[in-house]
Design a protein around this motif. Sequence first.
Motif, PDB file in Angstrom:
ATOM      1  N   VAL A 102       0.866  -1.175   0.000  1.00  0.00           N
ATOM      2  CA  VAL A 102       0.000   0.000   0.000  1.00  0.00           C
ATOM      3  C   VAL A 102       0.907   1.230   0.000  1.00  0.00           C
ATOM      4  N   SER A 103       0.774   2.036  -1.030  1.00  0.00           N
ATOM      5  CA  SER A 103       1.651   3.203  -1.142  1.00  0.00           C
ATOM      6  C   SER A 103       1.274   4.253  -0.099  1.00  0.00           C
ATOM      7  N   ASP A 104       2.257   5.056   0.272  1.00  0.00           N
ATOM      8  CA  ASP A 104       1.996   6.174   1.186  1.00  0.00           C
ATOM      9  C   ASP A 104       0.989   7.137   0.576  1.00  0.00           C
ATOM     10  N   GLU A 105       1.096   7.353  -0.731  1.00  0.00           N
ATOM     11  CA  GLU A 105       0.178   8.270  -1.408  1.00  0.00           C
ATOM     12  C   GLU A 105      -1.274   7.795  -1.277  1.00  0.00           C
ATOM     13  N   THR A 106      -1.508   6.521  -1.533  1.00  0.00           N
ATOM     14  CA  THR A 106      -2.869   5.979  -1.435  1.00  0.00           C
ATOM     15  C   THR A 106      -3.363   6.012  -0.002  1.00  0.00           C
ATOM     16  N   TYR A 107      -2.523   5.581   0.922  1.00  0.00           N
ATOM     17  CA  TYR A 107      -2.913   5.576   2.337  1.00  0.00           C
ATOM     18  C   TYR A 107      -3.226   6.991   2.810  1.00  0.00           C
ATOM     19  N   ASN A 108      -2.341   7.924   2.527  1.00  0.00           N
ATOM     20  CA  ASN A 108      -2.523   9.301   2.996  1.00  0.00           C
ATOM     21  C   ASN A 108      -3.743   9.967   2.375  1.00  0.00           C
ATOM     22  N   LYS A 109      -4.008   9.654   1.121  1.00  0.00           N
ATOM     23  CA  LYS A 109      -5.198  10.219   0.485  1.00  0.00           C
ATOM     24  C   LYS A 109      -6.455   9.716   1.189  1.00  0.00           C
ATOM     25  N   ALA A 110      -6.541   8.412   1.443  1.00  0.00           N
ATOM     26  CA  ALA A 110      -7.699   7.868   2.162  1.00  0.00           C
ATOM     27  C   ALA A 110      -7.768   8.460   3.567  1.00  0.00           C
ATOM     28  N   ALA A 111      -6.638   8.560   4.224  1.00  0.00           N
ATOM     29  CA  ALA A 111      -6.603   9.093   5.591  1.00  0.00           C
ATOM     30  C   ALA A 111      -7.044  10.550   5.646  1.00  0.00           C
ATOM     31  N   SER A 112      -6.907  11.267   4.542  1.00  0.00           N
ATOM     32  CA  SER A 112      -7.309  12.677   4.532  1.00  0.00           C
ATOM     33  C   SER A 112      -8.831  12.852   4.598  1.00  0.00           C
ATOM     34  N   PHE A 113      -9.573  11.809   4.286  1.00  0.00           N
ATOM     35  CA  PHE A 113     -11.034  11.886   4.292  1.00  0.00           C
ATOM     36  C   PHE A 113     -11.674  11.372   5.578  1.00  0.00           C
ATOM     37  N   PHE A 114     -10.914  10.651   6.390  1.00  0.00           N
ATOM     38  CA  PHE A 114     -11.506   9.962   7.537  1.00  0.00           C
ATOM     39  C   PHE A 114     -10.680  10.167   8.800  1.00  0.00           C
ATOM     40  N   ASP A 115     -11.357  10.060   9.939  1.00  0.00           N
ATOM     41  CA  ASP A 115     -10.612  10.027  11.198  1.00  0.00           C
ATOM     42  C   ASP A 115      -9.995   8.631  11.337  1.00  0.00           C
ATOM     43  N   GLU A 116      -9.129   8.461  12.319  1.00  0.00           N
ATOM     44  CA  GLU A 116      -8.418   7.183  12.472  1.00  0.00           C
ATOM     45  C   GLU A 116      -9.370   6.013  12.680  1.00  0.00           C
ATOM     46  N   LYS A 117     -10.416   6.228  13.474  1.00  0.00           N
ATOM     47  CA  LYS A 117     -11.356   5.143  13.760  1.00  0.00           C
ATOM     48  C   LYS A 117     -12.047   4.667  12.479  1.00  0.00           C
ATOM     49  N   THR A 118     -12.523   5.597  11.681  1.00  0.00           N
ATOM     50  CA  THR A 118     -13.213   5.218  10.444  1.00  0.00           C
ATOM     51  C   THR A 118     -12.241   4.586   9.454  1.00  0.00           C
ATOM     52  N   LEU A 119     -11.033   5.109   9.373  1.00  0.00           N
ATOM     53  CA  LEU A 119     -10.030   4.515   8.494  1.00  0.00           C
ATOM     54  C   LEU A 119      -9.728   3.078   8.929  1.00  0.00           C
ATOM     55  N   ALA A 120      -9.628   2.845  10.221  1.00  0.00           N
ATOM     56  CA  ALA A 120      -9.411   1.484  10.723  1.00  0.00           C
ATOM     57  C   ALA A 120     -10.578   0.582  10.325  1.00  0.00           C
ATOM     58  N   GLN A 121     -11.794   1.097  10.411  1.00  0.00           N
ATOM     59  CA  GLN A 121     -12.975   0.314  10.030  1.00  0.00           C
ATOM     60  C   GLN A 121     -12.952  -0.008   8.532  1.00  0.00           C
ATOM     61  N   ILE A 122     -12.532   0.938   7.722  1.00  0.00           N
ATOM     62  CA  ILE A 122     -12.433   0.709   6.274  1.00  0.00           C
ATOM     63  C   ILE A 122     -11.404  -0.375   5.984  1.00  0.00           C
ATOM     64  N   ILE A 123     -10.248  -0.284   6.614  1.00  0.00           N
ATOM     65  CA  ILE A 123      -9.218  -1.314   6.420  1.00  0.00           C
ATOM     66  C   ILE A 123      -9.744  -2.673   6.847  1.00  0.00           C
ATOM     67  N   MET A 124     -10.451  -2.737   7.968  1.00  0.00           N
ATOM     68  CA  MET A 124     -11.017  -4.013   8.411  1.00  0.00           C
ATOM     69  C   MET A 124     -12.067  -4.534   7.429  1.00  0.00           C
ATOM     70  N   ALA A 125     -12.839  -3.644   6.820  1.00  0.00           N
ATOM     71  CA  ALA A 125     -13.821  -4.067   5.817  1.00  0.00           C
ATOM     72  C   ALA A 125     -13.123  -4.679   4.604  1.00  0.00           C
ATOM     73  N   ILE A 126     -12.023  -4.061   4.181  1.00  0.00           N
ATOM     74  CA  ILE A 126     -11.268  -4.582   3.036  1.00  0.00           C
ATOM     75  C   ILE A 126     -10.658  -5.937   3.371  1.00  0.00           C
TER      76      ILE A 126
END
Length: 144
Positions: A102-126
């Motif tokens: 997972v590139s830093d660019e992709t991770y950081n872009k997704a992280a820019s839209f969500f708080d840490e909790k929601t980002l963690a939930q998205i990763i768990m969904a994937i």
Amino acid sequence: MENRINIQKVEPAAYQAMFGLEKYLSTSTVDPILLELIKMRASQINGCAFCLNMHSADARKMGETEQRLYLLNAWKETTLFTKTEEAVLALTEEITLISNHVSDETYNKAASFFDEKTLAQIIMAIVTINAWNRIAISTKLIVS
């Protein structure tokens, strides 16, 4: 094509653990349509007909359009998805194709839209849909 082992029957505790992840995801703050897009995109990449069939039906019931479902595998070439959805779809692709990392660019872009909790939930969904895809594909679950 015949089904192989029925893990739910042979090892019900393993399935209960997977269902526990689904229960957790159903209480997440992630938009339900976005969860279905995650499930569908990972299932497209993995070639899981069983999961594609299930999640396209679920997405339609939630109001997702046919056009977006048809164009999901070419999301980069459309304007039908929001910037937030695009960021999550990119993250879904890179986590699903994890050997490329997972590139830093992709991770950081997704992280820019969500708080840490929601980002963690998205990763768990994937991660969860990728596990379901692997169960369905390896046991040859049949769409009927």
